[in-house]
Structures are given as structure tokens and as C-alpha cells.
Design a protein around this motif. Structure first.
Motif, PDB file in Angstrom:
ATOM      1  N   ARG A  52      -0.142  18.233   8.034  1.00  0.00           N
ATOM      2  CA  ARG A  52      -1.022  18.274   9.272  1.00  0.00           C
ATOM      3  C   ARG A  52      -0.962  16.806   9.960  1.00  0.00           C
ATOM      4  NH1 ARG A  52      -6.470  20.823   7.686  1.00  0.00           N
ATOM      5  NH2 ARG A  52      -6.049  19.571   5.602  1.00  0.00           N
ATOM      6  N   GLY A  53      -0.207  15.840   9.147  1.00  0.00           N
ATOM      7  CA  GLY A  53      -0.159  14.555   9.749  1.00  0.00           C
ATOM      8  C   GLY A  53      -1.326  13.545   9.087  1.00  0.00           C
ATOM      9  N   SER A  54      -2.387  14.031   8.262  1.00  0.00           N
ATOM     10  CA  SER A  54      -3.233  13.261   7.684  1.00  0.00           C
ATOM     11  C   SER A  54      -2.759  12.238   6.702  1.00  0.00           C
ATOM     12  CB  SER A  54      -4.327  14.028   7.021  1.00  0.00           C
ATOM     13  OG  SER A  54      -5.126  14.557   7.823  1.00  0.00           O
ATOM     14  N   LEU A  55      -2.978  10.872   6.802  1.00  0.00           N
ATOM     15  CA  LEU A  55      -2.465  10.015   6.180  1.00  0.00           C
ATOM     16  C   LEU A  55      -3.668   9.356   4.964  1.00  0.00           C
ATOM     17  CD1 LEU A  55       0.311   8.494   6.353  1.00  0.00           C
ATOM     18  CD2 LEU A  55      -0.719   6.680   7.576  1.00  0.00           C
ATOM     19  N   ILE A  56      -3.298   9.449   3.797  1.00  0.00           N
ATOM     20  CA  ILE A  56      -4.453   9.304   2.700  1.00  0.00           C
ATOM     21  C   ILE A  56      -3.860   7.915   1.876  1.00  0.00           C
ATOM     22  CG2 ILE A  56      -5.452  10.156   0.852  1.00  0.00           C
ATOM     23  CD1 ILE A  56      -6.013  11.826   3.072  1.00  0.00           C
ATOM     24  N   GLN A  81       0.766  -1.353   0.033  1.00  0.00           N
ATOM     25  CA  GLN A  81       0.278  -0.067   0.097  1.00  0.00           C
ATOM     26  C   GLN A  81       0.884   1.295  -0.053  1.00  0.00           C
ATOM     27  OE1 GLN A  81      -3.151  -0.698   2.944  1.00  0.00           O
ATOM     28  NE2 GLN A  81      -3.824   1.338   2.375  1.00  0.00           N
ATOM     29  N   TRP A  82       0.443   2.232  -0.865  1.00  0.00           N
ATOM     30  CA  TRP A  82       1.264   3.504  -0.711  1.00  0.00           C
ATOM     31  C   TRP A  82       0.383   4.470  -0.112  1.00  0.00           C
ATOM     32  CZ3 TRP A  82       6.110   4.627  -2.056  1.00  0.00           C
ATOM     33  CH2 TRP A  82       6.867   3.532  -2.909  1.00  0.00           C
ATOM     34  N   PHE A  83       0.821   5.483   0.633  1.00  0.00           N
ATOM     35  CA  PHE A  83       0.129   6.372   1.468  1.00  0.00           C
ATOM     36  C   PHE A  83       1.047   7.716   1.348  1.00  0.00           C
ATOM     37  CE2 PHE A  83      -2.571   3.885   3.880  1.00  0.00           C
ATOM     38  CZ  PHE A  83      -1.863   2.828   4.258  1.00  0.00           C
ATOM     39  N   ARG A  84       0.119   8.900   1.377  1.00  0.00           N
ATOM     40  CA  ARG A  84       0.789  10.305   1.509  1.00  0.00           C
ATOM     41  C   ARG A  84       0.283  10.894   2.926  1.00  0.00           C
ATOM     42  NH1 ARG A  84      -0.460  12.909  -3.457  1.00  0.00           N
ATOM     43  NH2 ARG A  84      -2.487  13.579  -2.634  1.00  0.00           N
ATOM     44  N   GLN A  85       1.498  11.160   3.482  1.00  0.00           N
ATOM     45  CA  GLN A  85       0.931  12.307   4.703  1.00  0.00           C
ATOM     46  C   GLN A  85       1.351  13.430   4.524  1.00  0.00           C
ATOM     47  OE1 GLN A  85       3.314  10.944   8.248  1.00  0.00           O
ATOM     48  NE2 GLN A  85       1.344  11.206   9.457  1.00  0.00           N
ATOM     49  N   PHE A 114      -6.961   5.737   7.527  1.00  0.00           N
ATOM     50  CA  PHE A 114      -6.529   6.325   8.855  1.00  0.00           C
ATOM     51  C   PHE A 114      -7.401   7.331   9.337  1.00  0.00           C
ATOM     52  CE2 PHE A 114      -2.412   4.259   9.745  1.00  0.00           C
ATOM     53  CZ  PHE A 114      -2.247   3.494   8.531  1.00  0.00           C
ATOM     54  N   GLY A 115      -7.128   7.466  10.730  1.00  0.00           N
ATOM     55  CA  GLY A 115      -7.857   8.747  11.301  1.00  0.00           C
ATOM     56  C   GLY A 115      -6.821   9.916  11.350  1.00  0.00           C
ATOM     57  N   PRO A 116      -7.088  10.900  11.966  1.00  0.00           N
ATOM     58  CA  PRO A 116      -6.344  12.145  12.103  1.00  0.00           C
ATOM     59  C   PRO A 116      -5.100  12.186  12.793  1.00  0.00           C
ATOM     60  CG  PRO A 116      -8.365  12.803  13.006  1.00  0.00           C
ATOM     61  CD  PRO A 116      -8.589  11.200  12.532  1.00  0.00           C
ATOM     62  N   GLY A 117      -5.258  11.141  13.954  1.00  0.00           N
ATOM     63  CA  GLY A 117      -4.261  10.933  15.035  1.00  0.00           C
ATOM     64  C   GLY A 117      -4.494  11.737  16.346  1.00  0.00           C
ATOM     65  N   THR A 118      -3.771  11.111  17.202  1.00  0.00           N
ATOM     66  CA  THR A 118      -4.014  11.818  18.710  1.00  0.00           C
ATOM     67  C   THR A 118      -2.305  12.131  18.836  1.00  0.00           C
ATOM     68  OG1 THR A 118      -5.749  10.691  19.498  1.00  0.00           O
ATOM     69  CG2 THR A 118      -3.981  11.435  21.048  1.00  0.00           C
ATOM     70  N   ARG A 119      -1.864  13.515  19.257  1.00  0.00           N
ATOM     71  CA  ARG A 119      -0.808  13.598  19.439  1.00  0.00           C
ATOM     72  C   ARG A 119      -0.420  13.725  20.870  1.00  0.00           C
ATOM     73  NH1 ARG A 119      -2.476  15.016  15.023  1.00  0.00           N
ATOM     74  NH2 ARG A 119      -1.223  15.348  13.159  1.00  0.00           N
ATOM     75  N   LEU A 120       0.412  12.871  21.228  1.00  0.00           N
ATOM     76  CA  LEU A 120       0.721  12.644  22.925  1.00  0.00           C
ATOM     77  C   LEU A 120       2.087  13.543  23.344  1.00  0.00           C
ATOM     78  CD1 LEU A 120       0.231  11.202  25.648  1.00  0.00           C
ATOM     79  CD2 LEU A 120       1.896   9.411  24.672  1.00  0.00           C
ATOM     80  N   LEU A 121       2.060  14.023  24.138  1.00  0.00           N
ATOM     81  CA  LEU A 121       3.273  14.653  24.983  1.00  0.00           C
ATOM     82  C   LEU A 121       3.199  14.287  26.327  1.00  0.00           C
ATOM     83  CD1 LEU A 121       5.579  16.507  24.863  1.00  0.00           C
ATOM     84  CD2 LEU A 121       4.262  18.544  25.216  1.00  0.00           C
TER      85      LEU A 121
END
Lengths: 110, 114
Positions: free
Chosen positions: A40-44, A33-37, B105-112
Motif C-alpha cells: 500500500r506504499g507505507s514506509l516503515i 537507515q533501512w526501510f520496508r515499503q 514517514f506518512g502514508p503518502g499523497t498520490r498525484l495524477l
């Protein structure tokens, strides 16, 4: 365990140019699988391949169907919105579990 | 289409604290995953679950617990937060069959951890 090696680690492209990213696997993989992030961290998810090639717009991916030891992602006519970190992830024989590469950071410049 | 939501978006904890992260999906997917991403690195699998009440260890399960309370939700617990720990936790889901093994995937949880 299974290892996924991505190259290059970083890539700088001018708009309108073409380039390719590659993933090598240390063992035979069932799928990739290939993803682009984005920043903002969103992984598509871009592609899921069990074999052969797939194309979507300016992106094309291939998975070596013979030995199943590498995959490529081609970017054609790069645009600014193609910038991001590209990850490949491969599924080994155990199934379900993806092993990720460390990513290729792509920057497309005007 | 569907969506994966993760709560909270940001989590600040204290050393030694037990912290819980939640994930919900409305794809009606069978399989759900928790990954950890450290800065500048790829994702590493912590736990996954192929159906309600199922739990499978990933490569990084030590120091974590997980719970698949129902098909649509999968929670992750950091059993004892480590000082100065900083990572993004990503939840994903997939149908689990062939081409539907694509993970979303979800947008994530950023932990500190302070």
C-alpha cells in the motif's frame, strides 16, 4: 553526488530460508537507515545505524564501521509478512539529507 | 508514539495547475522532509526543514515550493503540474539528533495529472 547502490534488485525466497540484502555507497556515509515499503506504499523504518550492527527479531543489519562504504540487511527464517520492497538510505557528510537506493523487491513464497 | 498525516490521500490535477499537499506530525520533531517517489524507484528529496520557518532545497526542488508554517506542519506546492505526471509524495519527520535521526514517514499523497 552521493550514490547508493542496492542489490539484488529483486529476491524470491521460500518461507523459512535466510537471505541478505546489500547497499554499497560510492562515498563514505555517516549513517544508514533501512526501510520496508508494503504494497500500500507505507514506509516503515527498520533500522538506523551510525556504526556496528543491530538486530530486531529475525532482521539484522550491519554498517561497515571501518570504511563506511556498505551496509547489509539479513533476513532469517523468512515469513510471508517479510514481503515488500526494502530500501536503504544513507546520510552523507552534509547531514540531514538521506540518499535512497532504488530498492530490493522481496517476495516470500510458501 | 506519534503519527504523520498527509492530505489529501489522492490528488488529481490539470496540466499547469498549482497544487498544494499538506503534512502534519505530532512527534514534536524538529526536522521535516518532502520526498517524491516515482513508480519502481527510490525516494528523492525535494525540500526539508530543520525548524519552523526554515527551508532547505533537496535534489529535486525545481518546480516546487514548500512552507514550514509551524513546527508540526510542512506543506509542499507543485507550482505547475506537468501533463501525465504520476508520483507519490511522501512526508517524513525526524528529531534530528544522532540515533533520533531516524525518519518516520506518512502514508503518502498520490498525484495524477491529466
Amino acid at each position: 553526488g552521493d550514490q547508493v547502490e542496492q542489490s539484488p534488485s529483486a529476491l524470491s525466497l521460500h518461507e523459512g530460508t535466510d537471505s541478505a540484502l546489500r547497499c554499497n555507497f560510492t562515498t563514505t556515509m555517516r549513517s544508514v537507515q533501512w526501510f520496508r515499503q508494503n504494497s500500500r506504499g507505507s514506509l516503515i523504518s527498520l533500522f538506523y545505524l551510525a556504526s556496528g550492527t543491530k538486530e530486531n527479531g529475525r532482521l539484522k543489519s550491519a554498517f561497515d564501521s571501518k570504511e563506511r562504504r556498505y551496509s547489509t540487511l539479513h533476513i532469517r527464517d523468512a515469513q510471508l509478512e517479510d514481503s515488500g520492497t526494502y530500501f536503504c538510505a544513507a546520510e552523507g557528510s552534509a547531514g540531514n539529507k538521506l540518499t535512497f537506493g532504488i530498492g530490493t523487491r522481496v517476495l516470500v513464497r510458501p | 508514539g506519534g503519527i504523520i498525516t498527509q492530505t489529501p490521500k489522492f490528488l488529481i490535477g490539470q496540466e499547469g495547475q498549482k497544487l498544494t499537499l499538506k503534512c502534519q506530525q505530532n512527534f514534536n520533531h524538529d526536522t521535516m522532509y518532502w520526498y517524491r517517489q516515482d513508480s519502481g524507484k527510490g525516494l528523492r528529496l525535494i525540500y526539508y526543514s530543520i525548524t519552523e520557518n526554515d527551508l532547505q532545497k533537496g535534489d529535486l526542488s525545481e518546480g516546487y515550493d514548500a512552507s514550514r508554517e509551524k513546527k508540526s506542519s510542512f506543506s509542499l506546492t507543485v507550482t505547475s503540474a506537468q501533463k501525465n505526471e504520476m508520483a507519490v509524495f511522501l512526508c517524513a519527520s525526524s528529531k534530528g539528533q544522532g540515533d533520533q535521526d531516524t525518519q518516520y514517514f506518512g502514508p503518502g499523497t498520490r498525484l495524477l495529472v491529466l
